[in-house]
Write an enzyme that holds these catalytic residues in place. Structure first.
Site, PDB file in Angstrom:
ATOM      1  N   SER A   1     -30.269 -37.723  82.593  1.00 44.27           N
ATOM      2  CA  SER A   1     -28.817 -37.853  82.551  1.00 44.27           C
ATOM      3  C   SER A   1     -28.190 -36.505  82.867  1.00 44.27           C
ATOM      4  CB  SER A   1     -28.391 -38.363  81.164  1.00 44.27           C
ATOM      5  OG  SER A   1     -27.022 -38.714  81.161  1.00 44.27           O
ATOM      6  N   ASN A   2     -26.965 -36.270  82.463  1.00 42.33           N
ATOM      7  CA  ASN A   2     -26.290 -34.983  82.681  1.00 42.33           C
ATOM      8  C   ASN A   2     -25.338 -34.728  81.508  1.00 42.33           C
ATOM      9  OD1 ASN A   2     -23.577 -36.085  83.320  1.00 42.33           O
ATOM     10  ND2 ASN A   2     -24.707 -37.066  84.973  1.00 42.33           N
TER      11      ASN A   2
END
Ligand code: C5P
Length: 215
Positions: A21-22
């Site tokens: 993810s981020n």
């Protein structure tokens, strides 16, 4: 006026307990949703996993993956006048999503990734004359040029460019600093401020385009 906004990160699962993810917090997209509601728009918010309270008076749809985000955005797209793609969509997903948790010794040394669809580009290709489409461009170099190229490539009406190389602004901070660029060549710098204030300025700036196109 009906407004559709995406916010937050996406999660791309490797197995049931691991994902990539981020660090997107969703704060900018949630602030935009509130600012649109304050302008009396009817707002739908498609949100990746974030740690923020459910916004009042806004139709909230929670998703996790880029493919779920795509489905939600495409199914809401037609009925909305203003569409803002603020989510930090992961560009890639693991090509295999294991159904069972991988044991340590089963975990592959290499993971093959597949490109996720560019949701904003798809929406740009479906845009009708009376719809206003806005994208974000998080950049670390050559910010305005790259943003302008994206605006054209994705058939947008406005793009919001921000410099994510600065640690104190952008991604998970409460503060942001952006430059708004329109398809007509307008450029407006919005100096560093709380995301709520930036969101209000973004909406105030694009509202005239909405009035012009929608009515
Ligand atoms: O090309 P780039 O990813 O920098 O463009 C950013 C814009 O495109 C943002 O508005 C983001 O929400 C959107 N985007 C998307 N689907 C992707 C990647 C980015 O809609 N797979």
């Amino acid at each position: 006026m009906r407004c559709l906004i995406s916010a937050g990160p996406t999660r791309e699962w490797i197995d049931p307990v691991r994902f990539i993810s981020n660090p997107s917090s969703g704060k900018m997209g949630y602030a935009l949703a509130k600012a649109a509601k304050d302008l009396k728009m009817e707002v739908s918010l498609i949100s990746g996993p974030v740690n923020l309270p459910n916004p009042q008076g806004i139709h909230l749809v929670r998703i996790e993956t880029a493919l779920e985000m795509q489905e939600a955005m495409e199914s809401h797209f037609e009925e909305n006048d203003l569409i803002i793609m603020c989510a930090a969509v992961c560009d890639h997903r693991p090509s295999v999503r294991y159904e069972m948790k991988l044991r340590k010794d089963e975990f592959p040394d290499r993971i093959i990734f597949k490109r996720n669809p560019d949701i904003l580009k798809i929406l740009g290709s479906k845009k009708k004359k009376n719809q206003v489409l806005v994208g974000f461009a998080a950049e670390t170099a050559d910010i305005l040029n790259s943003a302008q190229n994206k605006l054209k490539a994705k058939n947008l009406d406005w793009i919001v460019a921000n410099d994510v190389s600065k640690n104190d602004i952008g991604f998970s901070s409460d503060i942001n600093e952006v430059t708004l660029i329109s398809a007509d060549g307008l450029q407006k710098q919005i100096p560093s401020n709380k995301k709520a204030k930036i969101a209000k300025e973004i909406l105030d700036s694009i509202y005239p385009t909405c009035l012009e196109k929608v009515h």
